[in-house]
Design a protein around this motif. Structure first.
Motif, mmCIF file in Angstrom:
data_model
loop_
_atom_site.group_PDB
_atom_site.id
_atom_site.type_symbol
_atom_site.label_atom_id
_atom_site.label_comp_id
_atom_site.label_asym_id
_atom_site.label_seq_id
_atom_site.Cartn_x
_atom_site.Cartn_y
_atom_site.Cartn_z
ATOM 1 N N LEU A 1 38.303 13.887 16.423
ATOM 2 C CA LEU A 1 37.787 15.214 15.961
ATOM 3 C C LEU A 1 38.314 16.321 16.684
ATOM 4 N N PRO A 2 38.766 17.175 16.233
ATOM 5 C CA PRO A 2 38.980 18.657 17.130
ATOM 6 C C PRO A 2 37.878 19.016 17.838
ATOM 7 N N ALA A 3 37.924 19.605 18.933
ATOM 8 C CA ALA A 3 36.717 19.922 19.915
ATOM 9 C C ALA A 3 35.833 20.954 18.975
ATOM 10 N N PHE A 4 36.549 21.869 18.094
ATOM 11 C CA PHE A 4 35.682 22.653 17.289
ATOM 12 C C PHE A 4 36.000 22.644 15.862
ATOM 13 N N ILE A 5 35.137 22.576 14.968
ATOM 14 C CA ILE A 5 35.292 22.531 13.440
ATOM 15 C C ILE A 5 34.520 23.777 12.898
ATOM 16 N N VAL A 6 35.033 24.178 11.636
ATOM 17 C CA VAL A 6 34.205 25.480 10.996
ATOM 18 C C VAL A 6 33.169 24.634 10.176
ATOM 19 N N LEU A 7 31.829 25.254 10.309
ATOM 20 C CA LEU A 7 31.028 24.980 9.556
ATOM 21 C C LEU A 7 29.610 25.852 9.875
ATOM 22 N N ASN A 8 28.637 25.740 8.989
ATOM 23 C CA ASN A 8 27.491 26.425 9.327
ATOM 24 C C ASN A 8 26.430 25.580 10.090
ATOM 25 N N PRO A 9 26.229 25.611 11.536
ATOM 26 C CA PRO A 9 25.705 24.838 12.039
ATOM 27 C C PRO A 9 24.305 24.564 12.097
ATOM 28 N N VAL A 10 23.587 25.799 11.654
ATOM 29 C CA VAL A 10 22.169 25.705 11.288
ATOM 30 C C VAL A 10 21.819 24.901 10.307
ATOM 31 N N LEU A 11 22.453 25.091 9.360
ATOM 32 C CA LEU A 11 22.164 24.323 7.796
ATOM 33 C C LEU A 11 22.819 22.961 8.054
ATOM 34 N N ILE A 12 23.881 22.433 8.632
ATOM 35 C CA ILE A 12 24.202 21.261 8.939
ATOM 36 C C ILE A 12 23.298 20.340 9.843
ATOM 37 N N ARG A 13 22.801 21.209 10.843
ATOM 38 C CA ARG A 13 22.042 20.461 11.889
ATOM 39 C C ARG A 13 20.714 20.136 10.823
ATOM 40 N N GLU A 14 20.396 21.013 9.999
ATOM 41 C CA GLU A 14 19.056 20.933 9.225
ATOM 42 C C GLU A 14 19.286 19.752 8.351
ATOM 43 N N ALA A 15 20.420 19.627 7.769
ATOM 44 C CA ALA A 15 20.726 18.428 7.003
ATOM 45 C C ALA A 15 20.672 17.289 7.647
ATOM 46 N N MET A 16 21.128 17.216 8.781
ATOM 47 C CA MET A 16 21.279 16.037 9.650
ATOM 48 C C MET A 16 19.703 15.652 9.875
ATOM 49 N N GLU A 17 18.971 16.662 10.445
ATOM 50 C CA GLU A 17 17.621 16.290 10.815
ATOM 51 C C GLU A 17 16.660 15.748 9.505
ATOM 52 N N ASN A 18 17.069 16.488 8.377
ATOM 53 C CA ASN A 18 16.199 15.907 7.245
ATOM 54 C C ASN A 18 16.707 14.459 6.857
ATOM 55 N N LEU A 19 17.749 13.987 6.940
ATOM 56 C CA LEU A 19 17.966 12.623 6.635
ATOM 57 C C LEU A 19 17.458 11.732 7.986
ATOM 58 N N ILE A 20 17.464 12.174 9.180
ATOM 59 C CA ILE A 20 16.890 11.383 10.061
ATOM 60 C C ILE A 20 15.411 11.487 9.979
ATOM 61 N N THR A 21 14.639 12.498 9.720
ATOM 62 C CA THR A 21 13.230 12.311 9.502
ATOM 63 C C THR A 21 12.867 11.439 8.343
ATOM 64 N N ASN A 22 13.572 11.384 7.379
ATOM 65 C CA ASN A 22 13.286 10.752 6.168
ATOM 66 C C ASN A 22 13.293 9.549 6.464
ATOM 67 N N ALA A 23 14.454 8.953 7.120
ATOM 68 C CA ALA A 23 14.691 7.616 7.428
ATOM 69 C C ALA A 23 13.502 7.199 8.538
ATOM 70 N N ILE A 24 12.750 8.141 9.488
ATOM 71 C CA ILE A 24 11.668 7.679 10.111
ATOM 72 C C ILE A 24 10.517 7.828 9.551
ATOM 73 N N LYS A 25 10.317 8.528 8.404
ATOM 74 C CA LYS A 25 9.115 8.749 7.394
ATOM 75 C C LYS A 25 9.180 7.370 6.685
ATOM 76 N N TYR A 26 10.294 7.045 6.106
ATOM 77 C CA TYR A 26 10.050 5.684 5.073
ATOM 78 C C TYR A 26 10.424 4.690 5.656
ATOM 79 N N THR A 27 10.335 4.319 7.304
ATOM 80 C CA THR A 27 10.451 3.168 7.957
ATOM 81 C C THR A 27 9.269 2.919 8.512
#
Ligand code: ADP
Length: 537
Positions: free
Chosen positions: A418-444
């Motif tokens: 992956l290139p060192a930097f890619i273009v995206l909205n970091p706040v929203l994407i990090r939130e999306a990632m955290e959402n999936l991880i916390t769901n996994a934690i919640k439902y396990t």
């Protein structure tokens, strides 16, 4: 063997005759029922040197055994098929009821009549044109049921011998198998045609592909989607990629074929350029044992459903705006009442309950408005982001929650391409990632394992969270990303949530032109993930 061969032959064949054996075996490979019947009678007539012969199939046997009477006249080349309009038909039916054929049928036994004048099993019918003096009748018996009778006649007494009887019995036994095979094949053909008619009539888009993505079967709706002007027959064996490119609603199917992984069922949702929403499911098919394999694809037009959903979201958005002010008023007045109420009064308990409820309500409204904001406002996509660092931050932010449940939180990051930097909205994407991880934690459950993966493939960066949790029933998979949708299943009653997290993830990912996915099996675990196009500047 030609039929003139048959009729001119007066010479008897012995059992060892290679030609006879070959013909019996060739009869077994014939799948056309009428052809088998014709072959049986011709072969038997030749084998025992009969002058006249008939094959009577039990008229009221089964639906698919039409009453059939085949007769072979003396020195005639052809077989005559009698139907109810011909006089011979009624005579044949009487023979089946009362005559020698009837005797063989009732007794389930072959009969050899060396002289019709002296054998009482023989019945003379006044309207019969036959001058038979000797006769053979052998029943066809399959799985205990008599299917019909084969009769051979000759004008000479003692023409037939026990040897002929044995020979005829062998031919009839073989023929029974051949007739049965032909009948099964006929039935199979019928079922296939029925199935094709059902598939053609169904409104869903259906495709059956082999493992290389070649079309094996498609219905009219699918043909319409791929190439409306092409006749159905011309799709066969052509590759799916002959008809679609990366912008097509079926492209997700091609991606599954390119990289099937370990799943056997996938589902996805796409919107076509003509603003149609489709829900797709792909399932693997295989033939046993370990034979061919491929994919069954079904695409359902859910535009109306999604339109309703969009309408629901709009209504909620309006309602949430309108609810905020009265909520603020309730909270404000609660504070005022609390100030005016003596400290020892019960009223404080009631006020607490009101306050907690209003907090929950405004939390819900906040989430709702957030989803709406992301969905509707222009997205800031001008930040150069270190994606690897983003994944690591998301994991670090959720690790303590996993630790509290004594769960293992693993990461498998393969982002060296992956290139060192890619273009995206970091706040929203990090939130999306955290959402999936916390769901996994919640439902396990406690001590389960959560694995976070990130990798690069085909110009996309992928992020996935796999858990060993409770899993999700198949029927719920397609609705998970809807706002407010929560699966009602055992084990989730006490887990708090508003059913907005996944809707947020989907909105964020789609605003980045990416796609979300889910795979899950109840009791085994779930995999939630998304990919984003790699954009560099
Ligand atoms: P919630 O706030 O209810 O967790 P989400 O939108 O995040 O809302 O998830 C929607 C529903 O999907 C959840 O209620 C849950 O039933 C199901 N779900 C989400 N993630 C998982 C997971 N990792 N395992 C099992 N079920 C899940």
């Amino acid at each position: 063997m030609s039929s003139s061969d048959l009729s001119s032959s007066t010479q008897r064949l012995s059992l060892t005759d290679i030609d006879l054996l070959m013909q019996i075996s060739s009869m077994l490979t014939t799948l056309d029922r009428d052809h088998v019947l014709q072959q049986v009678i011709a072969l038997a007539t030749k084998a025992v040197g009969a002058e006249r012969s008939s094959l009577l199939l039990h008229p009221d046997h089964r639906d698919d055994w039409m009453p059939l009477i085949l007769e072979r006249q003396p020195h005639s080349d052809s077989l005559e098929r009698l139907d109810a309009r011909q006089p011979g038909f009624h005579l044949a039916k009487r023979v089946l009821d009362q005559g020698l054929a009837g005797w063989a049928l009732r007794n389930r036994q072959a009969a050899l009549v060396t002289d019709t004048k002296t054998d009482e099993r023989w019945v003379d019918f006044p309207d019969s044109t036959s001058q038979a003096r000797s006769a053979l009748a052998v029943p066809f018996i399959y799985e205990g049921e008599v299917l019909g009778v084969l009769t051979m006649l000759h004008t000479q007494p003692k023409h037939f011998t026990t040897h002929d009887l044995q020979l005829l019995t062998i031919i009839v036994n073989q023929a029974t198998v051949a007739i049965r095979n032909a009948q099964l094949f006929h039935r199979l053909g019928q079922q296939k045609r029925q199935l094709e008619a059902i598939l053609r009539a169904m409104p869903d888009i259906l495709l059956v592909l082999d493992d290389q993505g070649r079309l094996m079967l498609i219905n009219d709706a699918a043909a319409n989607l791929l190439a409306p002007e092409l006749p159905l027959a011309e799709f066969e064996k052509r590759k799916l990629t002959d008809f679609i490119d990366s912008g097509h609603v079926l492209w997700a199917v091609q991606e599954i074929i390119n990289q099937p992984g370990n799943s056997t069922v996938w589902s996805f949702e796409v919107r076509s350029s003509a603003h149609h929403d489709y829900l797709g499911t792909v399932a693997i098919w295989t033939t046993e044992p370990a034979g061919a394999s491929g994919y069954v694809v079904i695409l359902r037009d859910i535009t109306t459903l999604r339109d309703l959903n969009r309408f629901k979201d709009e209504m909620l958005q309006m309602a949430s705006h309108d609810l905020r002010s009265p909520l603020a008023l309730i909270v404000g007045y609660c504070d005022l009442i609390a100030m005016d109420t003596p400290a020892e009064s019960h009223v404080h308990e009631y006020l607490d309950i009101i306050q907690r409820s209003t907090e929950r309500m405004s939390g819900l409204l906040d989430d709702l408005l957030k989803v709406e904001q992301i969905r509707n406002s222009p997205l800031e996509l001008n930040e150069q982001v270190d994606f690897t660092a983003l994944v690591q931050t998301a994991i670090a932010n959720t690790r303590s929650t996993a630790d509290n449940k004594r769960q293992q939180l693993n990461m498998q990051i393969e982002l060296q391409d992956l290139p060192a930097f890619i273009v995206l909205n970091p706040v929203l994407i990090r939130e999306a990632m955290e959402n999936l991880i916390t769901n996994a934690i919640k439902y396990t459950t406690e001590r389960g394992t959560i694995t976070v993966r990130a990798w690069v493939d085909a110009g996309r960066v992928h992020f996935e969270v796999e858990d060993t949790g409770i899993g999700i029933p198949k029927a719920a998979l397609s609705r998970l990303f809807e706002s407010f949708y929560r699966v009602k299943q055992k084990g989730t009653e006490k887990i708090e949530g508003r059913g907005l997290g996944l809707s947020l993830v989907k909105t964020v990912v789609e605003r980045h032109q990416g796609q979300v996915w889910v795979e899950s099996e109840v009791g085994i675990g779930s995999k939630f993930g998304f990919w984003l196009p790699i954009v560099v500047r």
